[in-house]
Write an enzyme that holds these catalytic residues in place. Structure first.
Site, mmCIF file in Angstrom:
data_model
loop_
_atom_site.group_PDB
_atom_site.id
_atom_site.type_symbol
_atom_site.label_atom_id
_atom_site.label_comp_id
_atom_site.label_asym_id
_atom_site.label_seq_id
_atom_site.Cartn_x
_atom_site.Cartn_y
_atom_site.Cartn_z
ATOM 1 N N ARG A 1 50.244 32.533 26.823
ATOM 2 C CA ARG A 1 48.787 32.153 27.190
ATOM 3 C C ARG A 1 48.450 30.715 26.593
ATOM 4 N NH1 ARG A 1 43.627 35.725 26.463
ATOM 5 N NH2 ARG A 1 44.228 36.345 28.525
ATOM 6 N N HIS B 1 44.751 32.590 35.880
ATOM 7 C CA HIS B 1 45.075 33.892 35.271
ATOM 8 C C HIS B 1 45.719 35.026 36.430
ATOM 9 C CE1 HIS B 1 44.735 36.853 32.176
ATOM 10 N NE2 HIS B 1 43.552 36.970 32.076
ATOM 11 N N GLN C 1 45.624 38.817 35.768
ATOM 12 C CA GLN C 1 44.469 39.466 35.979
ATOM 13 C C GLN C 1 44.151 39.656 37.153
ATOM 14 O OE1 GLN C 1 41.802 40.127 33.140
ATOM 15 N NE2 GLN C 1 41.307 41.406 35.103
ATOM 16 N N ASP D 1 32.493 35.766 35.523
ATOM 17 C CA ASP D 1 33.180 35.441 34.443
ATOM 18 C C ASP D 1 32.346 34.758 33.535
ATOM 19 O OD1 ASP D 1 35.189 35.278 32.390
ATOM 20 O OD2 ASP D 1 36.281 33.655 33.550
ATOM 21 N N CYS E 1 36.680 40.573 34.292
ATOM 22 C CA CYS E 1 38.010 40.463 33.569
ATOM 23 C C CYS E 1 37.839 40.744 32.029
ATOM 24 C CB CYS E 1 38.646 39.169 33.686
ATOM 25 S SG CYS E 1 37.472 37.725 33.022
ATOM 26 N N ARG F 1 45.675 46.130 34.007
ATOM 27 C CA ARG F 1 46.316 45.074 33.575
ATOM 28 C C ARG F 1 47.753 45.580 33.204
ATOM 29 N NH1 ARG F 1 43.948 40.557 31.167
ATOM 30 N NH2 ARG F 1 46.216 39.759 31.269
HETATM 31 N N1 NVA Z 1 37.661 32.424 31.707
HETATM 32 C C1 NVA Z 1 37.900 33.134 30.647
HETATM 33 C C2 NVA Z 1 38.793 34.450 31.021
HETATM 34 C C3 NVA Z 1 39.289 35.132 29.730
HETATM 35 C C4 NVA Z 1 39.959 36.398 29.873
HETATM 36 C C5 NVA Z 1 38.629 32.362 29.409
HETATM 37 O O1 NVA Z 1 39.352 31.325 30.064
HETATM 38 O O2 NVA Z 1 38.251 32.199 28.455
HETATM 39 N N1 CP Z 2 40.891 39.550 30.502
HETATM 40 C C1 CP Z 2 41.511 39.171 29.659
HETATM 41 O O1 CP Z 2 42.602 38.422 29.831
HETATM 42 O O2 CP Z 2 41.344 39.589 28.404
HETATM 43 P P1 CP Z 2 41.960 39.208 27.033
HETATM 44 O O3 CP Z 2 41.466 37.762 26.759
HETATM 45 O O4 CP Z 2 41.389 39.975 25.964
HETATM 46 O O5 CP Z 2 43.251 39.142 27.030
#
Ligand code: NVA
Ligand code: CP
Length: 303
Positions: free
Chosen positions: A102, A129, A132, A219, A259, A287
């Protein structure tokens, strides 16, 4: 399939194969049927950003598959001090069997895959992502018994979620309508892909996008790394919310997905969130199952 880097790389058949295996693994886990496909294998999980779901579901999933997971905080690795990703990839390939990462830049994930010799799984970048979206498609199919022909509506930022949802949903035969404010549209590469589909629409009006939708997604207005823009984004995204007005124009049995984490009264009202909490937490649970399927497909020994 050698890696999971972005939805754009997957064929419809590969997506369906992942979803079918995810359903099977979920059944096996619920019924106590052993599924130790990754006995003796180790997954390294590199995190450059925060996580609740991704970290816990990958770590637990690996354990349930008979393997081991290592949490590697980028800030405590040499990569956080500037060791090139190319070298990190080659070193980790000598120790472990797969990498979940990540991070911010999609190019970092692609470089890990290019220079390493083990499967790489994208656990979120600024661009996409995919883990997800696989869980999302699994959840929609679970609730609606099909994907093809359903209308998906996404309201909000043209971010990593919008980019991957649009591609994933179009690939499995869904109609896609996105409502994003001007200046916050999805990535150009994604829009190029989407333009091939007559059942794709990008508009500014959430009500227009939500009309007759079977499933609505949203989101956060400010993603990880955009904390400094939060105030300006609150202004830009005002009205880009899943609320009663939006739900009123969707199909009467429309489902809602998020998500998570969710910001109540920003991208979704607390009322709609709670009315659809079962679907949203099924999505969070999935997930685990979807990622187990991805890991089995990428990391299990082929006989
Ligand atoms: N768009 C959000 C998704 C989190 C799972 C982010 O990147 O923070
Ligand atoms: N939806 C998601 O990826 O959650 P986290 O940021 O908690 O991993």
């Amino acid at each position: 399939m050698k890696h999971l880097l972005k939805m754009l790389d997957l064929s419809r058949e590969e997506i369906m194969e992942i979803l079918n295996l995810a359903d099977q693994l979920k059944y096996e886990q619920k019924h106590g049927i052993p599924h130790n496909h990754l006995q003796g294998k180790t997954l390294g999980m590199i995190f450059q950003k925060a996580s609740t779901r991704t970290r816990v579901s990958f770590e637990t999933g690996m354990y349930q598959l008979g393997g081991n997971a290592l949490f590697l905080s980028a800030s405590e690795m040499q990569i956080g001090r500037g060791e090139p990703v190319q070298d990190t990839a080659r070193v980790l390939s000598r120790y472990i069997d797969g990498i979940m990462i990540r991070t911010f830049e999609q190019s970092e994930v692609e470089a890990l895959a290019e220079f390493g010799t083990i499967p790489v799984i994208n656990g979120l970048t600024d661009f996409c992502h995919p883990c997800q979206i696989l869980a999302d498609l699994m959840t929609v199919r679970e609730h609606k018994n099909r994907l093809e022909g359903l209308k998906m509506c996404y309201i909000g930022d043209g971010n990593n979620m919008a980019n991957s949802l649009a591609v994933g949903c179009l690939k499995v035969g869904m109609d896609v309508s996105l409502a994003c404010p001007e200046g916050y549209y999805p990535d150009d590469q994604v829009l190029e892909f989407c333009k091939q589909y007559p059942n794709f629409k990008l508009v500014n009006d959430p009500i227009e996008a939500a009309k007759d939708a079977d499933v609505l997604f949203t989101d956060v207005w400010a993603s990880m790394g955009q904390e400094g823009e939060a105030e300006q984004r609150k202004i830009a995204f005002k009205g880009y919310q899943i609320n009663d007005e939006v739900m009123a124009v969707a199909k009467p049995d429309a489902m809602v997905q998020h998500c998570l984490p969710a910001h109540r009264e920003e991208e979704i009202t607390a009322k709609v969130f709670e009315e659809h909490a079962t679907e949203i937490f099924d999505e969070a649970e999935n997930r685990l199952h979807a990622q187990k399927a991805v890991m089995v497909m990428l990391m299990a020994d082929k006989n």
